[in-house]
Write a protein that holds these residues in place. Structure first.
Motif, PDB file in Angstrom:
ATOM      1  N   VAL A   3       0.852  -1.118   0.085  1.00  0.00           N
ATOM      2  CA  VAL A   3       0.143  -0.060  -0.187  1.00  0.00           C
ATOM      3  C   VAL A   3       0.899   1.110  -0.133  1.00  0.00           C
ATOM      4  CG1 VAL A   3      -1.902  -1.375   1.270  1.00  0.00           C
ATOM      5  CG2 VAL A   3      -0.107   0.033   2.527  1.00  0.00           C
ATOM      6  N   VAL A   4       0.394   2.336  -0.464  1.00  0.00           N
ATOM      7  CA  VAL A   4       1.202   3.626  -0.664  1.00  0.00           C
ATOM      8  C   VAL A   4       0.309   4.623  -0.183  1.00  0.00           C
ATOM      9  CG1 VAL A   4       0.629   3.805  -2.976  1.00  0.00           C
ATOM     10  CG2 VAL A   4       2.643   5.018  -2.085  1.00  0.00           C
ATOM     11  N   VAL A   5       1.057   5.651   0.356  1.00  0.00           N
ATOM     12  CA  VAL A   5       0.417   7.113   0.630  1.00  0.00           C
ATOM     13  C   VAL A   5       1.074   8.208  -0.077  1.00  0.00           C
ATOM     14  CG1 VAL A   5       0.207   8.822   2.610  1.00  0.00           C
ATOM     15  CG2 VAL A   5      -0.289   6.371   3.055  1.00  0.00           C
ATOM     16  N   LEU A   6       0.326   9.084  -0.658  1.00  0.00           N
ATOM     17  CA  LEU A   6       1.070   9.823  -1.474  1.00  0.00           C
ATOM     18  C   LEU A   6       1.218  11.267  -0.930  1.00  0.00           C
ATOM     19  CD1 LEU A   6      -1.087   9.296  -5.001  1.00  0.00           C
ATOM     20  CD2 LEU A   6       0.982   8.207  -4.220  1.00  0.00           C
ATOM     21  N   SER A   7       2.120  11.906  -1.447  1.00  0.00           N
ATOM     22  CA  SER A   7       2.563  13.384  -0.975  1.00  0.00           C
ATOM     23  C   SER A   7       1.381  14.054  -1.786  1.00  0.00           C
ATOM     24  CB  SER A   7       3.845  13.829  -1.246  1.00  0.00           C
ATOM     25  OG  SER A   7       4.123  13.820  -2.607  1.00  0.00           O
ATOM     26  N   HIS A   8       1.243  15.230  -1.306  1.00  0.00           N
ATOM     27  CA  HIS A   8       0.248  16.160  -1.873  1.00  0.00           C
ATOM     28  C   HIS A   8       0.621  16.852  -3.128  1.00  0.00           C
ATOM     29  CE1 HIS A   8      -2.355  19.824  -2.350  1.00  0.00           C
ATOM     30  NE2 HIS A   8      -3.363  19.317  -1.750  1.00  0.00           N
ATOM     31  N   ARG A   9       2.198  16.925  -3.345  1.00  0.00           N
ATOM     32  CA  ARG A   9       2.774  17.393  -4.619  1.00  0.00           C
ATOM     33  C   ARG A   9       2.654  16.485  -5.550  1.00  0.00           C
ATOM     34  NH1 ARG A   9       8.323  20.695  -4.928  1.00  0.00           N
ATOM     35  NH2 ARG A   9       6.833  22.001  -3.816  1.00  0.00           N
ATOM     36  N   LEU A  10       2.770  15.004  -5.299  1.00  0.00           N
ATOM     37  CA  LEU A  10       2.795  14.033  -6.081  1.00  0.00           C
ATOM     38  C   LEU A  10       1.324  13.702  -6.714  1.00  0.00           C
ATOM     39  CD1 LEU A  10       4.360  11.793  -7.741  1.00  0.00           C
ATOM     40  CD2 LEU A  10       3.829  10.373  -5.856  1.00  0.00           C
ATOM     41  N   TRP A  11       0.501  13.987  -5.889  1.00  0.00           N
ATOM     42  CA  TRP A  11      -0.909  13.714  -6.067  1.00  0.00           C
ATOM     43  C   TRP A  11      -1.428  14.727  -6.987  1.00  0.00           C
ATOM     44  CZ3 TRP A  11      -5.312  16.467  -3.325  1.00  0.00           C
ATOM     45  CH2 TRP A  11      -6.476  16.291  -3.618  1.00  0.00           C
ATOM     46  N   ARG A  12      -1.047  16.146  -6.826  1.00  0.00           N
ATOM     47  CA  ARG A  12      -1.476  17.125  -7.727  1.00  0.00           C
ATOM     48  C   ARG A  12      -0.795  16.964  -9.188  1.00  0.00           C
ATOM     49  NH1 ARG A  12      -5.933  20.228  -6.372  1.00  0.00           N
ATOM     50  NH2 ARG A  12      -4.927  21.849  -7.472  1.00  0.00           N
ATOM     51  N   SER A  13       0.593  16.806  -9.049  1.00  0.00           N
ATOM     52  CA  SER A  13       1.326  16.926 -10.398  1.00  0.00           C
ATOM     53  C   SER A  13       1.275  15.534 -11.127  1.00  0.00           C
ATOM     54  CB  SER A  13       2.791  17.086 -10.060  1.00  0.00           C
ATOM     55  OG  SER A  13       3.129  15.990  -9.137  1.00  0.00           O
ATOM     56  N   ARG A  14       1.125  14.483 -10.595  1.00  0.00           N
ATOM     57  CA  ARG A  14       1.235  13.222 -11.329  1.00  0.00           C
ATOM     58  C   ARG A  14      -0.304  12.522 -11.622  1.00  0.00           C
ATOM     59  NH1 ARG A  14       5.444   9.458 -12.281  1.00  0.00           N
ATOM     60  NH2 ARG A  14       4.649   8.106 -13.902  1.00  0.00           N
TER      61      ARG A  14
END
Length: 666
Positions: free
Chosen positions: A5-16
């Motif tokens: 399982v993985v938790v995303l950073s806010h920046r990665l969530w927005r950019s990718r």
């Protein structure tokens, strides 16, 4: 078994992923395996990262996602972990440290070979701010000196103004104004000036803060989060009021102590002076010159330090070199032999690019992060106990790596393609290791190896120049370079990631696409990370030193300007006071040149006195800057002399206009 399982950073969530609100529950591929997204962290949360965390953990500048740490008995797993503990409210740090001492003894009993390791508990706030503390304290010292110069300057000018208004204040007193009333009037004026300056300072501070965040070093943690919040504004207003009261009180009290009868009898502008006033003004001015000298000398030492760093031998040539990191995902590349083959194929493709002059790779390139360190055994340097074993940086390298990075070979030969597991195990050492453990004798032909006798000794076949790793100010450490094809441990974690260097024939920034095509021709799933030029890495290592130099230099220039204004104000007021005296002197035959030199001499005496005091203060103050300097002595004669002469010239130029006015007296 549930760690995918993985938790995303806010920046990665927005950019990718475009800020997809339904991302939770979806799958994505990491290193060839499927992971389920279970959450997104808030904006600006990037912990852990490089800010304040021990560099040996080799953390990224900004964490992009988090996966669970599934500990197993697999010896190829991570052997170094960072631990963060939330203490209970009633448990102080020293209690935790006592428990860790007990843990050390238990570890020695279970793992006797690891004897000598220690555990240390550090508050996270201190851990994060440790490296930033020194430059911020230097900045605070410079700000304090500038504040004191400004206060002394304003005090001198306020004193001049109050003395100039002595007749007005005398008339007010004669008309019934008490001493308290006069003091309140002058203090009110002083505070209004201070508040006006404070408000203007807040506006300028916003501009300065923008520049600091734009060009400041990444080594200062949370710099991008700094702002002028109500607490900072309240602090600025408080400092403004305090300085306004303290440095406006003395002139106000002095102006209120007036003998009204004598003052009214004298009349005119000849009554503006007093026996103590010139001495007070001169003391303020001398203090300004002394403090300005200390600050400018500090700036001069930092400039010389920066110059020394730029012109020091780094041990490599960063011109037209690009670097990137290639990580081989596990389990697809779990076999070291397949790792070595993949690296060799990528290297061959890079070397075949027409714009490439040379290429190579290593565990860590200069300015690319801290290398792995390990204990070694050297037959000619026997260790009587484990604590005396030599510790060196241990790096895997490819053939032609030293040529690509520009590190000269001092003796012996380079790594060759024929250095394999089936050939004689070889190594290359740097000059520092040879000097430290072989007493300067040419080490080629001698032997060294891993500390444990399970692995055979290696024959030293070459010696290279020292290359600085993290900063141009550092002292090189002993280093051992071994062929990546002779990985005796077979599970060495560094084999999973290598940093490539590519020396180009032309513009190094134009080769990025060709490099990615070469890598993806071997495996389209391989990530090309941290692609940059070696010059950029060197420049980033200088950011903190450049930041300190520019800040202290800016404050030094500001101090010079204020000291010059103070000198101009004092000498101009002195000329105005002495106008009748100068007129009489000229009427009695004094030449204009003599009058000019007389006024200039007055400024020279004040300046020389301030410079003398400033030199003594600088000798004491610059000793505190030892950790900021490189190849520069804290009491550098050249810097002290040049800065003193420069300050004397600036201050005397400030006296020139008043001296010229004195020559024009009719």
């Amino acid at each position: 078994g549930h760690e995918h399982v993985v938790v995303l950073s806010h920046r990665l969530w927005r950019s990718r992923f475009g800020g997809d609100a339904g991302i939770v529950g979806k799958s994505l591929d990491l290193n060839g395996d499927s992971y389920t997204v279970i959450g997104v962290m808030p904006d600006k949360f990037t912990f852990p990262n490089q800010e304040g965390i021990p560099p040996i953990l080799d953390l990224p500048k900004e964490t992009q996602f988090w996966v669970p740490l599934a500990l197993t008995n697999d010896p190829t797993g991570p052997n170094e972990l960072g631990v963060v503990a939330q203490l209970k409210a009633d448990v102080p740090v020293h209690r935790l440290q006592q428990w860790l001492v007990v843990l050390e003894k238990e570890l020695e009993e279970h793992l006797p070979r690891e004897k000598g390791w220690s555990c240390r508990a550090v508050p996270l706030t201190h851990q994060v701010t440790a490296d930033a503390r020194r430059p911020l304290l230097l900045l605070l010292g410079a700000v304090t000196v500038v504040l004191l110069i400004a206060c002394a300057n304003v005090s001198g000018l306020t004193l001049n103004r109050s003395l100039y208004r002595r007749r007005e204040l005398t008339l007010r007193g004669a008309l019934g104004a008490g001493r308290g009333r006069l003091v309140r009037q002058l203090m009110t004026e002083s505070l209004l000036l201070a508040l006006a300056g404070g408000c203007a300072g807040i506006l300028l501070g916003e501009v300065g803060l923008y520049l600091a965040k734009r060009f400041g070093p990444e080594s200062i943690p949370h710099l991008h989060e700094v702002g002028l919040d109500p607490r900072v504004i309240a602090y600025v207003i408080g400092i403004t009021l305090i300085t306004g009261v303290l440095f406006g009180l003395a002139p106000a009290l002095g102006a209120s102590r007036t003998n009204m009868v004598d003052a009214l009898k004298e009349g005119g502008q000849r009554a503006v002076g007093s026996s103590a006033a010139p001495q007070i003004r001169n003391l303020f001015l001398i203090a300004q010159v002394a403090m300005a000298l200390v600050l400018v000398i500090a700036a001069g030492l930092l400039v010389r330090t920066f110059y020394s760093m730029l012109h020091s031998s780094a041990g490599f040539d960063a011109t037209r070199v690009v670097t990137f990191e290639l990580s081989l995902p596990i389990p697809k590349y779990a076999d070291p032999d397949r790792m070595a083959l993949t690296y060799q194929q990528v290297l061959s493709r890079l070397q075949s690019i027409p714009a490439v002059r040379g290429a190579g790779f290593a565990s860590v390139v200069p300015m690319g992060g801290p290398p792995d360190s390990t204990a070694v055994r050297i037959p000619e340097y026997p260790a009587t106990n484990p604590s005396e074993r030599p510790y060196v940086n241990y790096l895997f390298v490819s053939p032609e790596y030293f040529a690509a990075i520009g590190t000269p070979l001092l003796s012996g030969r380079d790594i060759k393609d024929t250095d394999t597991l089936n050939s004689v195990h070889v190594a290359i050492v740097n000059n520092t290791l040879a000097r430290k453990y072989f007493h300067g004798v040419n080490p080629v032909g001698k032997q060294l190896g891993m500390a444990t006798t399970r692995y055979p000794l290696r024959t030293i076949v070459g010696m290279v120049a020292d290359a600085k790793r993290a900063s141009l100010r550092e002292e090189p450490s002993p280093e051992v370079f071994v062929p990546y094809t002779q990985n005796e441990i077979r599970i060495w974690p560094s084999m999973q990631s290598m940093q490539f260097v590519v020396r180009t024939k032309g513009d190094s920034t134009a080769i990025a696409e060709s490099v990615r095509e070469a890598v993806h021709s071997i495996d389209p799933d391989l990530p090309v990370a941290k692609f940059t030029t070696l010059t950029t890495l060197v420049d980033q290592s200088l950011t903190a030193d450049r930041f300190s130099m520019l800040l202290v230099g800016s404050f030094g220039i500001l101090a010079l300007i204020m000291a010059s204004i103070g000198m101009y104000g004092v000498i101009s007021y002195s000329v105005m006071q002495r106008t009748p005296e100068i007129g009489i002197r000229m009427a009695l035959g004094a030449k204009r040149g003599h009058i000019f030199l007389m006024i200039l001499g007055q400024g020279s005496l004040l300046a020389s006195t301030g410079i003398a005091i400033g030199l003594v203060a600088a000798v004491a103050a610059t000793r505190l800057m030892q950790n900021f300097l490189y190849n520069v002595h804290p009491i550098d004669p050249a810097t002290f002399v040049i800065v003193s002469l420069f300050l004397a010239i600036i201050v005397l130029l400030a006296c020139y206009i008043p001296a010229r006015k004195a020559m024009q007296v009719n």
